[in-house]
Each structure stands twice: as C-alpha cells, then as structure tokens.
Scaffold this motif. Sequence first.
Motif: not given
Length: 404
Positions: A353-382
């Motif tokens: 439960g806590i792994t899911f909570f923390i990992t989704v939180g990191i993704y949603h708040l720190l990875v998904r919104p920013f172009a640089l972190t999206r690039f570093l994590f292999g995501m498509k550009p926003k």
Amino acid sequence: METSARQTYLDWLRILSIVGVLFFHSAMPFAAGDWWHIKNHETSNLLMESNYFMHLFRMPLLFFISGTVSYFMMQRRSSIGFIGLRFRRLFIPLLVGMFFIVPPQIYMERLNNGYTGGFWNFYKTVFNFVPYPKGSFSWHHLWFIAYLFLYDILFAPLFSWMTSPKSIVLKEKLALLAKRKWIYTLMLPGIIWYALLAAKFPETNDLAHDYCYFVYWLFFLLAGFICITQPLLMDSLARNRRFALTIGFVCLIFLNCLRWNKIEPGEAQWPFGGYSFVELFLALKATVAWSWVLALVGYGKKYMNRKHKVLDYLNQAVYPFYILHQTVIVILAYYIVQTQNESILSKYIYTVGITFFITVGIYHLLVRPFALTRFLFGMKPKPVKKPVSITENEKLDELAMLSA
C-alpha cells in the motif's frame, strides 16, 4: 490484414503485469527461500509459493507485450529511427536508474549489513564502476530495460523487414499457424532451450553470465512481435484461450505436486539419475510459463479490448512506476522489518500500500508534469494544448452576455 493501431487489451495487460511486479517485489522481504536485498527476520513459505507462481510468467508476459510494443513503434520508421527512439525511451532511463534510482537500494542493503557511513560517502563509490555485489554499480531490477534495449537494437533490421510489404509472403505463411491449435508450436523453441540450459546456467540478470535466460526471454519478445504482425495469430490465441489455460493449469498442479513432495532435482526424493529427467522437469516449468502467457493474452484480447478514460493516464504511468517502485520497496523494507509484534501479513500489506502511494505520488507530482523528468524517465513529450478557436457566432454571443 495489417495491425496499424495499438490495441487496448495489450495496454491493460501491461498495466496488470506491472501491478503484479509490485506485489511480487513487495513480498520478497517476507518470502522464504530466495535471497533479497532486505529480509524480514521471519519469512513466509506461502508468500514464497505465490512468488514462485508469479515468477514463472510475469516477466515472460512483459517481454511478450514488449514485442508487440516494438511492432507499433516500428510503424513508419526506419531501423535507424527505431533505434533512436529506443535509445531515448530505454537507454536514457536505464542510465538515470543506474546512477540515481538504484544506488539508494544498494545503500539500504549496506546499512542492513552493518555499514555505518553516510549516503554521500557511499554514493561516491558508484563512480568506481565496480559491479555489484562487490561494488556499488548495478542496474538491479532495471535489467529488464537493459535486455529489452539490446533485443531491439539487435533485431531492428528484422523488425523493419517484417513491418514492410517485403514480408507479405512470410505473413501469409504465418497465417497457417492460426488454424486449429498450431499457434502453440511457438512455445517449442523456448521450452526446449530452457529445458536444455536452465540447470546449467541459472538466472543472473547480469547479461554477462545469463546464457540461458537472455535467450529464453528473447523467445517471448519474438513471439509477441510475430503474433501482432499477423493478426490472425492473435485471433487464434483468443479463440483457443481455454485450451492454453487448461494446459497451464494442469501443468501447474502437476509441477506443484512434485515440488511439494520434494520430487524435484536437488531434493533427496528425486528418484531419477539421468539428466534427461531434469530436462523434462524444466520443460514442465517452461510449459507452465508459456501456457499462462498465451492464455492471458487470449483472455485479454477477448475481454479487455475496451477503452477507459483512465487508461491513458495509467499507460503513461506504468513505465516510470516500474523504474521507481523497487527503490521505494527497499527503503520501506529496511524500516518495516525492524518493527516488532507485527505479523508478516500486516507488513506485506503495508509495504504494498505505501509503496503504491509513494511511487504514484512521485510520478504524479515530480515526474509527469515536467518536460525534463518525462524525458529522463522515457516518457513521451507532454502534449501541447492547441488554442481553442472561437467562431464569429460565439464572439457575438459573448458580447451579448457582457452587454446584458
């Protein structure tokens, strides 16, 4: 008939596979038998059994789906263009993971083994580039990304040819496998390879010594690519899904009957002397893996080929989630295993439960919104939002409202 549009059921299966990886890795600190980075003082044989079952097909399913992903990425691209895309989507996140995501796992393991230094003193040792476990340089759970990158680089010319009109004769011949149950002959090369080599070359995930599994995983990726290239093969998997599930179910029951009675290679009750019987036992394990993978794909195509508004979000999230999740688990496990008077079940549920909570939180708040972190994590550009054009009538309506 060509498969040009990505199919929804494959995305759902990919998401469910990553959820399975979360449950699998969260159980590792508490499962008996297997070594792991952090271990609870007390362990569970039942968690070990559930992990044994999941391990038979969780990575094979991911590689099968990855083969279909490679097919879709190859559309309208040359071999060079495909390699460039895989470099950005796989190699860059692998490097980021090896230098920033994996080191905290190794540090927590060192602390658990008695290391008393600070993190920054430890982190300097990463740049000695001494492979783990002697050193601090490793890809840990990101071996999957490394293997997938190498497969796609090596087979880019073949993939390019198979997605071109030049392969139409081969596709017509592949269609023959869709008749009756011939599709399951795709299982044979992987089963034979595993049976012959798995005992001699156990799984290492280090590439250099992974002689059996590096090729074994590849068979699943190629099977995925072949099946999506000729859609009639996917139709055959859906049509014969019950047959595959029956084979997988019966073989799993037989396998566990042998194991639970300690009738397996290495156990005292193993009654056979020749190595050929060891190969037959290993072939049984591989048959379970292949049958469950092909059954899940068949059932997925039949029942999961439906869009949902949450699918786009989840489909983008699963890759960064995979990269991040094990580091979160290891850090949590370091503290959770120290707790007293808590059952293994409560620790396991809390870890999930806590792994899911923390990992989704990191993704949603720190990875998904920013172009640089999206690039570093292999995501498509926003996606860039296009300005909404206002018609002349809408302008007049707006003016009328303002003047009212």
